[in-house]
Design an enzyme around this catalytic site. Structure first.
Site, PDB file in Angstrom:
ATOM      1  N   LYS A 114       0.819  -1.220   0.000  1.00  0.00           N
ATOM      2  CA  LYS A 114       0.000   0.000   0.000  1.00  0.00           C
ATOM      3  C   LYS A 114       0.853   1.271   0.000  1.00  0.00           C
ATOM      4  CE  LYS A 114      -1.432  -0.454   4.833  1.00  0.00           C
ATOM      5  NZ  LYS A 114      -0.084  -0.335   5.351  1.00  0.00           N
ATOM      6  N   ARG A 164      -6.676   1.611  11.509  1.00  0.00           N
ATOM      7  CA  ARG A 164      -6.313   0.200  11.545  1.00  0.00           C
ATOM      8  C   ARG A 164      -7.293  -0.599  12.396  1.00  0.00           C
ATOM      9  NH1 ARG A 164      -0.394   0.987  10.246  1.00  0.00           N
ATOM     10  NH2 ARG A 164       0.394  -1.082   9.825  1.00  0.00           N
ATOM     11  N   ARG A 171      12.210  -7.458   3.040  1.00  0.00           N
ATOM     12  CA  ARG A 171      12.154  -6.001   2.883  1.00  0.00           C
ATOM     13  C   ARG A 171      13.335  -5.333   3.586  1.00  0.00           C
ATOM     14  NH1 ARG A 171       6.820  -2.467   4.173  1.00  0.00           N
ATOM     15  NH2 ARG A 171       7.321  -2.733   6.364  1.00  0.00           N
ATOM     16  N   ARG A 197      14.185  -3.394   9.336  1.00  0.00           N
ATOM     17  CA  ARG A 197      13.460  -2.868  10.502  1.00  0.00           C
ATOM     18  C   ARG A 197      13.244  -3.985  11.516  1.00  0.00           C
ATOM     19  NH1 ARG A 197       8.280   0.053   7.866  1.00  0.00           N
ATOM     20  NH2 ARG A 197       7.290  -0.977   9.618  1.00  0.00           N
ATOM     21  N   ARG A 217       2.238  -8.672  13.688  1.00  0.00           N
ATOM     22  CA  ARG A 217       1.586  -7.620  12.888  1.00  0.00           C
ATOM     23  C   ARG A 217       0.470  -8.196  12.026  1.00  0.00           C
ATOM     24  NH1 ARG A 217       6.501  -5.168   9.842  1.00  0.00           N
ATOM     25  NH2 ARG A 217       5.223  -3.387   9.255  1.00  0.00           N
TER      26      ARG A 217
HETATM   27  P1  AMP Z   1       3.598   0.434   9.329  1.00  0.00           P
HETATM   28  O1  AMP Z   1       4.847   1.168   8.973  1.00  0.00           O
HETATM   29  O2  AMP Z   1       2.367   1.000   8.704  1.00  0.00           O
HETATM   30  O3  AMP Z   1       3.707  -1.054   9.103  1.00  0.00           O
HETATM   31  O4  AMP Z   1       3.395   0.637  10.909  1.00  0.00           O
HETATM   32  C1  AMP Z   1       4.408   0.219  11.816  1.00  0.00           C
HETATM   33  C2  AMP Z   1       3.890   0.222  13.231  1.00  0.00           C
HETATM   34  O5  AMP Z   1       3.449   1.543  13.599  1.00  0.00           O
HETATM   35  C3  AMP Z   1       2.696  -0.668  13.521  1.00  0.00           C
HETATM   36  O6  AMP Z   1       3.058  -2.025  13.708  1.00  0.00           O
HETATM   37  C4  AMP Z   1       2.177  -0.023  14.813  1.00  0.00           C
HETATM   38  O7  AMP Z   1       3.022  -0.315  15.917  1.00  0.00           O
HETATM   39  C5  AMP Z   1       2.341   1.460  14.495  1.00  0.00           C
HETATM   40  N1  AMP Z   1       1.142   1.995  13.819  1.00  0.00           N
HETATM   41  C6  AMP Z   1       1.044   2.418  12.532  1.00  0.00           C
HETATM   42  N2  AMP Z   1      -0.200   2.838  12.248  1.00  0.00           N
HETATM   43  C7  AMP Z   1      -0.924   2.681  13.379  1.00  0.00           C
HETATM   44  C8  AMP Z   1      -2.283   2.921  13.736  1.00  0.00           C
HETATM   45  N3  AMP Z   1      -3.183   3.408  12.863  1.00  0.00           N
HETATM   46  N4  AMP Z   1      -2.665   2.615  15.012  1.00  0.00           N
HETATM   47  C9  AMP Z   1      -1.800   2.147  15.909  1.00  0.00           C
HETATM   48  N5  AMP Z   1      -0.505   1.877  15.650  1.00  0.00           N
HETATM   49  C10 AMP Z   1      -0.063   2.143  14.398  1.00  0.00           C
END
Ligand code: AMP
Length: 208
Positions: free
Chosen positions: A13, A88, A122, A153, A164
């Site tokens: 995405k 989310r 990744r 990461r 996740r």
């Molecule tokens: P992402 O880079 O989108 O995979 O997000 C990495 C991490 O950021 C997630 O595993 C959560 O710990 C936190 N995170 C991102 N978006 C949200 C959200 N909408 N609500 C809560 N935690 C979030």
């Protein structure tokens, strides 16, 4: 145009959002990136956010929503935006509905075993944030844009990946139901351009 992108981490995405930004001139608001920026600031709040992120669990919605509202108030969001990684959960969708309507919700769909493969390979650039995949042709371990050595990461390591994806599975169905009438589904099993084509055509119909 106000858009939401739904999709598991690793579904593509973020890549899709960048193409929409390029062609439709609206900013990508990546919640994961915004939270990582706060985490790297070293503040008390940042330390707490970093702990959630490294484990692959969700940061509390009230914290995340404050970050989002601040970002939405900035000038570049006046003509719309792409929400990448928010909401989310269904409670986040309700919070968002209190402050804005959205025009469309794009759900990026990919089989979980393929997502796990992509996430495990990744690699991220610590300098410009670009991402690459260790299995792609021409991968050298350095960023293709700025040549900085890439890193993995913490939350792209196997245990956090599993967490996740579990968190995603628990939350996605209520979100899909909530946005049912505004939902556009697309498979990201093909190349980034193949994924983007139907989305581009759909967004053009919205613009018309
Ligand atoms: P992402 O880079 O989108 O995979 O997000 C990495 C991490 O950021 C997630 O595993 C959560 O710990 C936190 N995170 C991102 N978006 C949200 C959200 N909408 N609500 C809560 N935690 C979030």
């Amino acid at each position: 145009m106000k858009l939401i992108l739904l999709g598991a981490a690793g579904s593509g995405k973020g890549t899709l959002a960048k193409k929409i930004t390029r062609d439709f001139g609206i900013p990508q608001l990546s919640m994961g990136d915004m939270l990582r920026d706060i985490a790297s600031s070293g503040s008390e709040l940042g330390k707490k956010i970093g702990e959630y992120q490294n484990k692959g669990i969700l940061v509390p919605s009230d914290v995340v929503f404050e970050v989002l509202k601040e970002r939405l108030s900035q000038k570049d969001c006046e003509n719309g935006y792409i929400l990448d990684g928010f909401p989310r959960t269904i409670d986040q969708a309700h919070l968002l509905a209190k402050v804005t309507e959205v025009d469309a919700v794009i759900s990026v769909e990919l089989a979980f075993d393929e997502i796990e493969r992509r996430l495990a390979a990744r690699r991220t650039c610590p300098k410009c944030g670009d991402i690459d995949n260790a299995n792609y042709e021409g991968f050298t371990g350095n960023c293709r844009k700025c040549q900085t050595p890439l890193f993995q990461r913490d939350d792209d390591k196997p245990e956090a990946i599993r967490t996740r994806l579990e968190v995603y599975k628990q939350n996605i169905t209520p979100l899909i139901n909530f946005y049912g009438d505004r939902l556009f589904k697309v498979s990201s099993a093909g190349s980034p351009d193949e994924t983007y084509k139907p989305v581009y055509d759909f967004l053009k119909t919205l613009e018309a």
